[in-house]
Design an enzyme around this catalytic site. Structure first.
Site, short mmCIF file in Angstrom:
data_model
loop_
_atom_site.label_atom_id
_atom_site.label_comp_id
_atom_site.label_asym_id
_atom_site.label_seq_id
_atom_site.Cartn_x
_atom_site.Cartn_y
_atom_site.Cartn_z
N GLU A 35 -0.79 -9.38 -0.34
CA GLU A 35 -1.86 -9.65 -0.08
C GLU A 35 -2.72 -9.45 -1.26
O GLU A 35 -3.75 -10.47 -1.41
CB GLU A 35 -2.34 -8.49 1.03
CG GLU A 35 -1.47 -8.73 2.49
CD GLU A 35 -1.73 -7.65 3.20
OE1 GLU A 35 -1.75 -6.42 2.81
OE2 GLU A 35 -2.20 -7.82 4.46
N ALA A 92 0.90 -1.11 0.03
CA ALA A 92 -0.09 -0.01 0.07
C ALA A 92 0.89 1.18 0.06
O ALA A 92 2.03 1.22 0.44
CB ALA A 92 -0.92 0.10 1.25
N GLU A 145 5.53 -5.17 6.98
CA GLU A 145 4.89 -4.20 7.72
C GLU A 145 5.54 -3.74 8.91
O GLU A 145 5.42 -2.75 9.43
CB GLU A 145 3.58 -4.20 7.67
CG GLU A 145 2.53 -4.26 6.45
CD GLU A 145 2.51 -5.47 5.71
OE1 GLU A 145 3.43 -6.58 6.22
OE2 GLU A 145 1.55 -5.64 4.64
N1 DAK Z 1 4.78 3.13 -0.73
C1 DAK Z 1 5.10 4.40 -1.37
N2 DAK Z 1 5.96 4.55 -2.18
C2 DAK Z 1 6.97 3.32 -2.26
C3 DAK Z 1 6.59 2.17 -1.56
C4 DAK Z 1 5.38 2.21 -1.01
N3 DAK Z 1 4.87 0.96 -0.30
N4 DAK Z 1 7.61 1.32 -2.12
C5 DAK Z 1 8.36 1.85 -2.70
N5 DAK Z 1 8.01 3.05 -2.89
C6 DAK Z 1 8.62 4.48 -3.66
C7 DAK Z 1 9.88 4.72 -3.01
O1 DAK Z 1 9.72 5.82 -1.97
C8 DAK Z 1 10.92 5.41 -4.15
O2 DAK Z 1 10.26 6.65 -4.60
P1 DAK Z 1 10.90 8.01 -4.45
O3 DAK Z 1 12.06 8.23 -3.42
O4 DAK Z 1 11.93 7.81 -5.77
O5 DAK Z 1 10.35 9.12 -4.80
C9 DAK Z 1 10.46 4.41 -5.21
O6 DAK Z 1 9.37 3.91 -4.89
C10 DAK Z 1 11.57 3.73 -5.52
O7 DAK Z 1 11.95 2.71 -4.30
P2 DAK Z 1 13.11 2.58 -3.62
O8 DAK Z 1 14.13 3.61 -3.91
O9 DAK Z 1 13.13 2.45 -2.18
O10 DAK Z 1 13.58 1.11 -4.55
P3 DAK Z 1 14.51 0.20 -3.89
O11 DAK Z 1 14.93 -0.70 -5.21
O12 DAK Z 1 15.69 0.90 -3.24
O13 DAK Z 1 13.90 -0.86 -2.83
C11 DAK Z 1 11.91 -1.91 -2.00
C12 DAK Z 1 12.85 -1.56 -3.05
C13 DAK Z 1 10.67 -2.50 -2.47
C14 DAK Z 1 12.89 -2.85 -1.06
C15 DAK Z 1 11.85 -0.45 -0.97
O14 DAK Z 1 11.17 0.29 -1.97
C16 DAK Z 1 10.66 -0.88 0.00
O15 DAK Z 1 11.17 -1.32 1.11
N6 DAK Z 1 9.58 -0.47 -0.22
C17 DAK Z 1 8.36 -0.61 0.89
C18 DAK Z 1 7.81 -1.95 1.16
C19 DAK Z 1 6.71 -1.92 2.10
O16 DAK Z 1 7.13 -1.70 3.20
N7 DAK Z 1 5.81 -2.35 1.77
C20 DAK Z 1 4.40 -2.67 2.94
C21 DAK Z 1 3.68 -1.12 2.80
S1 DAK Z 1 2.63 -1.16 4.12
C22 DAK Z 1 -5.08 -2.49 3.86
C23 DAK Z 1 -4.81 -2.81 2.92
C24 DAK Z 1 -3.25 -2.75 2.69
C25 DAK Z 1 -2.56 -2.51 3.52
C26 DAK Z 1 -2.87 -2.42 4.86
C27 DAK Z 1 -4.30 -2.00 5.13
N8 DAK Z 1 -6.58 -2.36 4.36
C28 DAK Z 1 -7.69 -2.83 3.27
C29 DAK Z 1 -7.21 -1.82 5.50
C30 DAK Z 1 -0.97 -2.61 3.03
C31 DAK Z 1 -0.34 -2.01 4.02
C32 DAK Z 1 1.33 -2.06 3.20
O17 DAK Z 1 1.59 -2.65 2.11
#
Ligand code: DAK
Length: 258
Positions: free
Chosen positions: A112, A65, A132
């Protein structure tokens, strides 16, 4: 509705939906999930659509997300608006088959979303995870529940508690994905698989999907009872007659979706 965050390709009775926010690794913003839900609504109504393939790009199916869109939410805002629940849950109510074709990252909500599809085909490059916990939160779109049903308690617990990602081979070994496919063949193979389903009798496909999904909800004996009733009902269709007659007559069946 114009779509800014997804792309849709028509391949006969198959719709290929590409998540399209490459600049953010296809992070699932509220706008994107709204567009996806809207597209699914239209596919549900359209009798020309039989199967949906959901994919991202080579680097990411979806990295979760959109963290930027939700980071400042208060508890009351999240709770009172039932934060993005309706759009996220749309795919779980979709009656036609859905295939997730995953390349690169499928993290958090991305993992998910893939698990909400009927099955997952993974490119060799795929990486699955529920990170998360690193953000100070927990899975919110069913990750703790669906992942546990796919891979069992031990691996799900390790992934949710440590944020460890698993690669495509490990995901196949533990039953998260149905098959691993060469990176450059993923879409071709996903579309071929979808076409195979799309050529079958639509009402029978819907019943088969309903029967398998029932296994997640009820006891074994209740599930078998439900399956038996659906099985009996297939004998009320023209397509069952056509399918069995075609076998006896050594020809290809021509299903009329009746
Ligand atoms: N959200 C927003 N931006 C994101 C992102 C995300 N999840 N993942 C990556 N980006 C963005 C980065 O901020 C970056 O943007 P800029 O800085 O260039 O503006 C760009 O994408 C490229 O990312 P990286 O520079 O970080 O790329 P790398 O290759 O170095 O790293 C990575 C890739 C996938 C390891 C890293 O980006 C990363 O760790 N991303 C976050 C992964 C994460 O934590 N995902 C979980 C998010 S929480 C719900 C429904 C759904 C959810 C909850 C509730 N309901 C129905 C109630 C879900 C929650 C989640 O998914």
């Amino acid at each position: 509705m114009n779509y800014d965050n997804i792309l849709i390709e028509t391949h006969g009775k198959v719709r290929l939906v590409k998540l399209n926010r490459p600049q953010a690794l296809n992070a699932l913003s509220p706008e994107l999930t709204r567009e996806l839900a809207h597209a699914l609504d239209s596919f549900e109504q359209d009798t020309e659509v039989h199967v949906v393939v959901l994919t991202g790009n080579e680097k990411a199916f979806a990295a979760g997300a959109d963290i930027k869109a939700m980071k400042d939410l208060t508890y009351m805002q999240a709770y009172k608006s039932d934060f993005i629940t309706d759009t996220w849950e749309r795919i779980t109510k979709f009656r036609k088959p859905t295939i997730a074709a995953v390349s690169g990252y499928a993290l958090g909500g991305g993992c998910e979303l893939a698990m909400m599809c009927d099955f997952i085909l993974a490119a060799e490059s795929a990486k699955f995870g529920q990170p998360e916990i690193n953000l100070g939160t927990i899975p919110g779109a069913g990750g703790s529940q669906r992942l546990t049903r796919f891979v069992g308690k031990s691996k799900a617990m390790e992934m949710v508690l440590t944020a460890r990602m698993i690669d495509a081979q490990e995901a196949e070994r533990c039953g998260l994905v149905s098959r691993v496919i060469a990176n450059d063949k993923l879409i071709e193979e996903a579309l071929a698989t979808a076409q195979k389903i799309a050529a079958l009798s639509m009402p029978i496909v819907l019943m088969a999907k309903e029967a398998v999904n029932h296994a997640y909800e009820v006891s074994l004996s209740e599930g078998i009872h439900f399956e038996r009733r659906l099985f009996h009902s297939t004998f009320g269709t023209e397509d069952q007659k056509e399918g069995m007659n075609a076998f006896i007559e050594k020809r290809k069946p021509i299903f009329k979706n009746q």
